[in-house]
Design a protein around this motif. Sequence first.
Motif, PDB file in Angstrom:
ATOM      1  N   LEU A  65       0.828  -1.201   0.000  1.00 36.46           N
ATOM      2  CA  LEU A  65       0.000   0.000   0.000  1.00 36.46           C
ATOM      3  C   LEU A  65       0.867   1.258   0.000  1.00 36.46           C
ATOM      4  N   ASN A  66       0.534   2.197  -0.874  1.00 31.41           N
ATOM      5  CA  ASN A  66       1.176   3.501  -0.890  1.00 31.41           C
ATOM      6  C   ASN A  66       0.583   4.320   0.254  1.00 31.41           C
ATOM      7  N   GLN A  67       1.292   4.410   1.355  1.00 30.80           N
ATOM      8  CA  GLN A  67       0.750   5.005   2.569  1.00 30.80           C
ATOM      9  C   GLN A  67       0.395   6.472   2.382  1.00 30.80           C
ATOM     10  N   GLU A  68       1.215   7.219   1.639  1.00 34.52           N
ATOM     11  CA  GLU A  68       0.931   8.640   1.427  1.00 34.52           C
ATOM     12  C   GLU A  68      -0.365   8.829   0.646  1.00 34.52           C
ATOM     13  N   ARG A  69      -0.540   8.047  -0.395  1.00 36.88           N
ATOM     14  CA  ARG A  69      -1.765   8.147  -1.185  1.00 36.88           C
ATOM     15  C   ARG A  69      -2.975   7.666  -0.380  1.00 36.88           C
ATOM     16  N   TYR A  70      -2.775   6.655   0.440  1.00 38.70           N
ATOM     17  CA  TYR A  70      -3.857   6.145   1.287  1.00 38.70           C
ATOM     18  C   TYR A  70      -4.330   7.230   2.258  1.00 38.70           C
ATOM     19  N   GLU A  71      -3.391   7.955   2.855  1.00 41.76           N
ATOM     20  CA  GLU A  71      -3.747   9.023   3.793  1.00 41.76           C
ATOM     21  C   GLU A  71      -4.530  10.123   3.083  1.00 41.76           C
ATOM     22  N   LYS A  72      -4.125  10.438   1.847  1.00 45.00           N
ATOM     23  CA  LYS A  72      -4.860  11.443   1.079  1.00 45.00           C
ATOM     24  C   LYS A  72      -6.264  10.951   0.749  1.00 45.00           C
ATOM     25  N   GLY A  73      -6.392   9.643   0.511  1.00 41.92           N
ATOM     26  CA  GLY A  73      -7.706   9.070   0.266  1.00 41.92           C
ATOM     27  C   GLY A  73      -8.604   9.165   1.479  1.00 41.92           C
ATOM     28  N   LEU A  74      -8.045   8.942   2.665  1.00 40.25           N
ATOM     29  CA  LEU A  74      -8.827   9.066   3.900  1.00 40.25           C
ATOM     30  C   LEU A  74      -9.288  10.504   4.119  1.00 40.25           C
ATOM     31  N   GLN A  75      -8.429  11.455   3.773  1.00 44.55           N
ATOM     32  CA  GLN A  75      -8.817  12.859   3.874  1.00 44.55           C
ATOM     33  C   GLN A  75      -9.946  13.182   2.892  1.00 44.55           C
ATOM     34  N   ALA A  76      -9.860  12.600   1.693  1.00 44.94           N
ATOM     35  CA  ALA A  76     -10.912  12.817   0.687  1.00 44.94           C
ATOM     36  C   ALA A  76     -12.231  12.205   1.157  1.00 44.94           C
ATOM     37  N   LYS A  77     -12.167  11.047   1.806  1.00 46.05           N
ATOM     38  CA  LYS A  77     -13.377  10.418   2.338  1.00 46.05           C
ATOM     39  C   LYS A  77     -14.011  11.296   3.412  1.00 46.05           C
TER      40      LYS A  77
END
Length: 207
Positions: free
Chosen positions: A80-92
């Motif tokens: 998992l790309n952790q940086e992109r995952y964190e941005k996805g959580l912010q978008a959610k």
Amino acid sequence: MRILVACEESQAVCKELRRLGHEAYSCDIEPCSGGHPEWHLQCDALQLLKMQWDMIIAFPPCTYLSNAGACRLYPQKGQLNQERYEKGLQAKEFFLKFLNADCPRIAVENPVSSRVFDMPPHTQEIQPYQFDSDGTHPYTKRTRLWLRGLPPLAPTTPNEKPIGCYVPASTGRKDRNKYGFAKRGEDAKNRAKTFPGVAKAMAEQWG
């Protein structure tokens, strides 16, 4: 009705609602491209949720949520790309602000999201060819709607058959007849615009 169309710079939905006599406002952090700046609120849409609206239609950014970006979310198999995952959580979190807003009628639009984000159950899925009354968008581009206090959109061209994808996959890009206007990676803003038939259906069926 007094209606907020959030995260919409194109003003596609806003203009259709105005055509029907509603006090509708588009809102985005960017200037509008729809030709009616007098109806556009250039600011953070979350600030406007503090105001009272009769209806909210929101198109929050999907860059980090969309399943189309799964190859970047998992650049290597199982990693998992952790940086992109964190941005996805912010978008959610941004997405949920609209879905859970204090308003009697709410519609939030987004494409199919990656499962890892565990989005709430959607109300329905629509395709542009189902609302292609002017014959300009006989394409597929699966979009989901989350609705509160509003009925599902009824297709206006239920017997229409798609001729191809609006956004091409890696195959078939050279054959212009197989896809719509949006070329992958070249025009993200154009790919995000609401199709005219969908905008008209939202205004006429919900307004």
